[in-house]
Design a protein around this motif. Structure first.
Motif, PDB file in Angstrom:
ATOM      1  N   SER A 183       0.820  -1.226   0.000  1.00 21.80           N
ATOM      2  CA  SER A 183       0.000   0.000   0.000  1.00 21.80           C
ATOM      3  C   SER A 183       0.849   1.269   0.000  1.00 21.80           C
ATOM      4  CB  SER A 183      -0.917   0.001   1.215  1.00 21.80           C
ATOM      5  OG  SER A 183      -0.146  -0.080   2.404  1.00 21.80           O
ATOM      6  N   CYS A 185       4.143   1.224  -1.105  1.00 20.40           N
ATOM      7  CA  CYS A 185       5.324   0.844  -1.867  1.00 20.40           C
ATOM      8  C   CYS A 185       5.304   1.554  -3.207  1.00 20.40           C
ATOM      9  CB  CYS A 185       5.244  -0.669  -2.065  1.00 20.40           C
ATOM     10  SG  CYS A 185       6.306  -1.270  -3.335  1.00 20.40           S
ATOM     11  N   THR A 187       7.890   0.772  -5.543  1.00 21.98           N
ATOM     12  CA  THR A 187       8.887   0.043  -6.334  1.00 21.98           C
ATOM     13  C   THR A 187       8.490  -0.063  -7.806  1.00 21.98           C
ATOM     14  OG1 THR A 187       9.750  -1.198  -4.492  1.00 21.98           O
ATOM     15  CG2 THR A 187       9.951  -2.251  -6.636  1.00 21.98           C
ATOM     16  N   ASP A 218       2.728 -11.448   0.937  1.00 19.44           N
ATOM     17  CA  ASP A 218       3.074 -10.184   1.604  1.00 19.44           C
ATOM     18  C   ASP A 218       2.761  -8.986   0.721  1.00 19.44           C
ATOM     19  OD1 ASP A 218       4.174  -8.139   3.081  1.00 19.44           O
ATOM     20  OD2 ASP A 218       6.240  -8.614   2.528  1.00 19.44           O
ATOM     21  N   GLY A 220      -0.432  -5.915  -0.560  1.00 21.07           N
ATOM     22  CA  GLY A 220      -1.483  -5.766  -1.547  1.00 21.07           C
ATOM     23  C   GLY A 220      -2.885  -6.077  -1.073  1.00 21.07           C
ATOM     24  N   GLY A 241       0.216  -4.929   6.137  1.00 26.87           N
ATOM     25  CA  GLY A 241       0.747  -3.654   6.604  1.00 26.87           C
ATOM     26  C   GLY A 241      -0.392  -2.651   6.725  1.00 26.87           C
ATOM     27  N   GLY A 242      -0.789  -2.089   5.580  1.00 28.15           N
ATOM     28  CA  GLY A 242      -1.785  -1.027   5.548  1.00 28.15           C
ATOM     29  C   GLY A 242      -3.082  -1.345   6.272  1.00 28.15           C
ATOM     30  N   GLY A 267       6.191   3.700   4.006  1.00 28.54           N
ATOM     31  CA  GLY A 267       6.933   2.508   3.613  1.00 28.54           C
ATOM     32  C   GLY A 267       8.298   2.480   4.284  1.00 28.54           C
ATOM     33  N   MET A 268       8.819   1.276   4.470  1.00 29.09           N
ATOM     34  CA  MET A 268      10.110   1.157   5.151  1.00 29.09           C
ATOM     35  C   MET A 268      11.272   1.525   4.229  1.00 29.09           C
ATOM     36  SD  MET A 268       9.076   0.737   8.069  1.00 29.09           S
ATOM     37  CE  MET A 268      10.682   0.759   8.846  1.00 29.09           C
ATOM     38  N   SER A 269      10.997   1.731   2.931  1.00 29.95           N
ATOM     39  CA  SER A 269      12.030   2.254   2.034  1.00 29.95           C
ATOM     40  C   SER A 269      11.699   3.671   1.593  1.00 29.95           C
ATOM     41  CB  SER A 269      12.157   1.377   0.792  1.00 29.95           C
ATOM     42  OG  SER A 269      12.443   0.067   1.152  1.00 29.95           O
ATOM     43  N   GLU A 288      11.772   4.122  -2.318  1.00 30.37           N
ATOM     44  CA  GLU A 288      10.801   3.232  -2.973  1.00 30.37           C
ATOM     45  C   GLU A 288       9.568   3.026  -2.103  1.00 30.37           C
ATOM     46  OE1 GLU A 288      12.349  -0.270  -4.882  1.00 30.37           O
ATOM     47  OE2 GLU A 288      13.880   0.881  -5.935  1.00 30.37           O
TER      48      GLU A 288
HETATM   49  P1  5GP Z   1       0.475  -3.744   2.560  1.00 32.59           P
HETATM   50  O1  5GP Z   1      -0.178  -4.760   3.440  1.00 32.59           O
HETATM   51  O2  5GP Z   1       0.576  -2.415   3.232  1.00 32.59           O
HETATM   52  O3  5GP Z   1      -0.173  -3.652   1.210  1.00 32.59           O
HETATM   53  O4  5GP Z   1       1.957  -4.265   2.268  1.00 32.59           O
HETATM   54  C1  5GP Z   1       2.881  -4.445   3.313  1.00 32.59           C
HETATM   55  C2  5GP Z   1       4.210  -4.829   2.723  1.00 32.59           C
HETATM   56  O5  5GP Z   1       4.724  -3.792   1.883  1.00 32.59           O
HETATM   57  C3  5GP Z   1       5.327  -5.020   3.736  1.00 32.59           C
HETATM   58  O6  5GP Z   1       5.236  -6.226   4.427  1.00 32.59           O
HETATM   59  C4  5GP Z   1       6.558  -4.934   2.846  1.00 32.59           C
HETATM   60  O7  5GP Z   1       6.829  -6.151   2.192  1.00 32.59           O
HETATM   61  C5  5GP Z   1       6.136  -3.921   1.798  1.00 32.59           C
HETATM   62  N1  5GP Z   1       6.732  -2.606   2.055  1.00 32.59           N
HETATM   63  C6  5GP Z   1       6.732  -1.889   3.190  1.00 32.59           C
HETATM   64  N2  5GP Z   1       7.364  -0.710   3.031  1.00 32.59           N
HETATM   65  C7  5GP Z   1       7.791  -0.683   1.759  1.00 32.59           C
HETATM   66  C8  5GP Z   1       8.531   0.265   0.982  1.00 32.59           C
HETATM   67  O8  5GP Z   1       8.884   1.361   1.429  1.00 32.59           O
HETATM   68  N3  5GP Z   1       8.834  -0.096  -0.287  1.00 32.59           N
HETATM   69  C9  5GP Z   1       8.435  -1.291  -0.813  1.00 32.59           C
HETATM   70  N4  5GP Z   1       8.794  -1.590  -2.048  1.00 32.59           N
HETATM   71  N5  5GP Z   1       7.716  -2.192  -0.121  1.00 32.59           N
HETATM   72  C10 5GP Z   1       7.406  -1.892   1.148  1.00 32.59           C
END
Ligand code: 5GP
Length: 346
Positions: A183, A185, A187, A218, A220, A241-242, A267-269, A288
């Motif tokens: 959410s 990210c 990249t 992991d 999306g 995450g989100g 995001g952690m990046s 990213e």
């Molecule tokens: P969500 O559940 O928010 O859609 O996705 C969570 C995942 O997004 C995390 O577990 C990790 O793999 C990925 N993610 C977290 N921060 C970042 C970021 O800054 N950049 C990218 N490319 N992926 C991230």
């Protein structure tokens, strides 16, 4: 250059077809799973959903709140050593709590020091890199597996069957799957690299299961229905995450904006995370990840009920009495529309 013509799918491209069922109520559905991990031989019993190792999601507080419902957390890697020692020292885990690390020497040394001070409290680790296709990553997995035969190792991220197989043969118990769907990210935008997440899950699950390994989908998932599709596609675990961000247990700073309480999620990046932990974005790379401001959502408990209720509902619609049966009973239908948004999204 080559073009792969096979159709690849995301959550938004499919729905799950209903099937005849003898279940009369969602309460009859058991959404826990039991596993014996391939390499560590440890047993697992819980609801296979894991809070992501992001610094405002994978917190000690989240671990405690989720454990009440037998969900897991991958703690973020930025906790101070002393805090990790205190947490693992005091925590009687009913479900796995994953210690997260990258693959630098400093990450490994910190892990060894925390482990040395906490006996056998750390049983599960999450080795997390943005790109699981590098030799350095594989070398780090070999080193860790050789040093720690009975540790449960979740590692990634990858999105293809052959790399999933390689990681499982290298000693990984749970392969983490997803490049770019997150959410926060960016990249895919920054690098053009990625893979539609549902197809990644289907292909990697197939590869992993053939060798007795497991996968964690992991990134999306934006609604409980996406979790149902991920499990339906073969995911053994799902990382969020989100969907878990913005809650009291995230311990983020509350910001008041026009009378509404907000919290930051990044995001952690992202540049924000790199400013906080790495002294800024290194000159040779781009951020990213992005930052968003979310409405504060209160305790995670309320959201959990929605998530677990949604997955139970999916099981009822296809007649799966146990979560384990969901993927066997899933037929996806391809769609061009998911929702009726005549009264707006949501
Ligand atoms: P969500 O559940 O928010 O859609 O996705 C969570 C995942 O997004 C995390 O577990 C990790 O793999 C990925 N993610 C977290 N921060 C970042 C970021 O800054 N950049 C990218 N490319 N992926 C991230």
């Amino acid at each position: 250059m080559r073009i792969e013509e096979d159709l690849k799918l995301d959550f938004k491209d499919v729905l799950i077809r209903p099937k005849r069922s003898t279940l009369t109520s969602r309460s009859e559905v058991d959404i826990s799973r039991e596993f014996v991990f391939l390499h560590s031989k440890q047993t697992y019993h819980g609801i296979p959903i894991i809070a992501a190792n992001m610094d405002t999601v994978g917190t000690f507080e989240m671990a405690q709140a989720l454990a009440k419902h037998r969900l897991s957390v991958a703690l973020h890697k930025h906790y101070a050593e002393g805090d990790l020692v205190r947490f693992f020292g005091a925590y009687a885990a009913v479900v796995p709590v994953f210690y997260s690390m990258g693959i630098t020497g400093a990450d490994y040394e910190k892990f060894r020091r925390v482990r040395a001070q906490t006996g056998d409290a750390i049983q599960h680790v999450c080795v997390d890199v943005a790109n699981g296709y590098t030799k350095a990553f594989i070398d780090a997995i070999h080193r860790l597996r050789n040093a720690e035969p009975s540790l449960t190792i979740m590692a990634g991220n990858v999105v293809t069957g052959e790399m999933t197989e390689e990681l499982i043969l290298d000693g990984v118990d749970i392969v983490k799957v997803g490049i770019g769907p997150g959410s926060v990210c960016t990249t895919r935008k920054m690098s053009g690299v990625g893979y539609p997440q549902l197809s990644a899950i289907i292909e990697c699950a197939d590869a992993a299961h053939g060798l007795g390994g497991l996968i964690c989908a992991d990134g999306g998932c934006a609604s409980p229905g996406d979790l149902a599709k991920a499990f339906g596609g073969g995911a053994d675990f799902i990382m969020l995450g989100g969907m878990l961000a913005g809650h009291a247990e995230c311990c983020g700073e509350l910001i008041e904006q026009e009378g509404v309480q907000k919290v930051r999620f990044y995001g952690m990046s992202s540049r924000q995370a790199m400013d906080k932990y790495a002294g800024g974005v290194a000159p040779y790379r781009a951020s990213e990840g992005k930052e968003v401001l979310l409405d504060f959502r209160g305790p995670v408990e309320n959201t959990l009920q929605d998530i677990l209720g949604g997955v139970r509902s999916a099981c009822t619609y296809v007649g799966a009495r146990k979560l384990k049966e969901l993927s066997k009973r899933t037929t996806f239908v391809r769609v061009s529309q998911q929702l009726n948004e005549v009264f707006g999204p949501g």
